[in-house]
Design an enzyme around this catalytic site. Sequence first.
Site, PDB file in Angstrom:
ATOM      1  CG  HIS A  55     -14.489  -0.731  -3.366  1.00  0.00           C
ATOM      2  ND1 HIS A  55     -14.305  -1.105  -4.682  1.00  0.00           N
ATOM      3  CD2 HIS A  55     -15.583  -1.410  -2.944  1.00  0.00           C
ATOM      4  CE1 HIS A  55     -15.248  -1.959  -5.032  1.00  0.00           C
ATOM      5  NE2 HIS A  55     -16.033  -2.161  -4.005  1.00  0.00           N
ATOM      6  CE1 TYR A  75      -4.330  -1.104  -0.331  1.00  0.00           C
ATOM      7  CE2 TYR A  75      -3.369  -2.978   0.825  1.00  0.00           C
ATOM      8  CZ  TYR A  75      -4.390  -2.425   0.059  1.00  0.00           C
ATOM      9  OH  TYR A  75      -5.457  -3.194  -0.317  1.00  0.00           O
ATOM     10  CG  MET A 119     -11.363   0.914 -22.771  1.00  0.00           C
ATOM     11  SD  MET A 119     -10.945   2.090 -24.068  1.00  0.00           S
ATOM     12  CE  MET A 119      -9.988   1.051 -25.168  1.00  0.00           C
TER      13      MET A 119
END
Length: 310
Positions: A158, A102, A276
């Site tokens: 999140h 992290y 995409m």
Amino acid sequence: MPMSLLRLTARRLVSPACLQAAASKKHKLRLEMARPSSNMADFREVFAKAKHIAIITGAGVSAESGVPTFRGAGGFWRKWQAQELATPGAFARNPSRVWEFYHYRREVMLSKHPNPAHIAIAECEKRLSKQGRSVVVITQNIDELHRKAGTKHLLEIHGSLFKTRCTNCGNVAANYKSPICPALAGKGAPDPETEDAAIPVEDLPQCEEDGCNGLLRPHVVWFGETLDPDILTAVEKELEICDLCLVVGTSSVVYPAAMFAPQVSARGVPVAEFNMEATPATDRFRFHFPGPCGTTLPPALARHETEIIS
């Protein structure tokens, strides 16, 4: 009439070729009805009338900013993929390794900038707020690029790379220190041959609340953890009142976020997907605009000719 005669009569009345043609026509019609539109002018008409716009974003919106996803082929940090490190069990077994991972991600993100998609969303929110209209961004991303771009009404389902949570007292705090603690300075290199730093727990990030000194963890939702119920309640309220929903750069496979837009669409609200490629949810939406979000989104959210700017 005997059953065999019924079958014979049916065959005589309607030939197999006719049945096949009818079925094919019906299937084609169903496909045409299901296929979402890529007509930008039609989308812009819907956009011009919308009062409450919900924009759901995923990793694809940040990809053009050069943000690594650690998913799929080649998505490794050292020998591990995110789902092997971003778990409560991994942190309990080796908090040093997880903090190195992290720390690396935080340092990478400090060098990244919002792209045209982030900026288009933030500018749209600012402009529409002056017209008594609202935009909310519901993001699965933890990179804070929406915040950097200027988005105010933001729900980070999140969590965030730049928030910590104490494993002892539970305190959540914003943290933009670089490095987050002295022991992590120069650590976190992603190369497979890099040795673990094996930092003692007492030297890892610690809670600064009076008398706590508990071990901090990233304030992100890990694999196997549930989403914050307060955030989910806020998301639910926004999705109930929105009259237009955009799905931007998300694969629509991570739950529960994958169900947000289909639920909105099920109540008849227009949903536009900017991605995409097509996703498992594409056929449930009214619009689909393929291509990079940084290219497709700015013209979609630009000022409409009917807007009155004060």
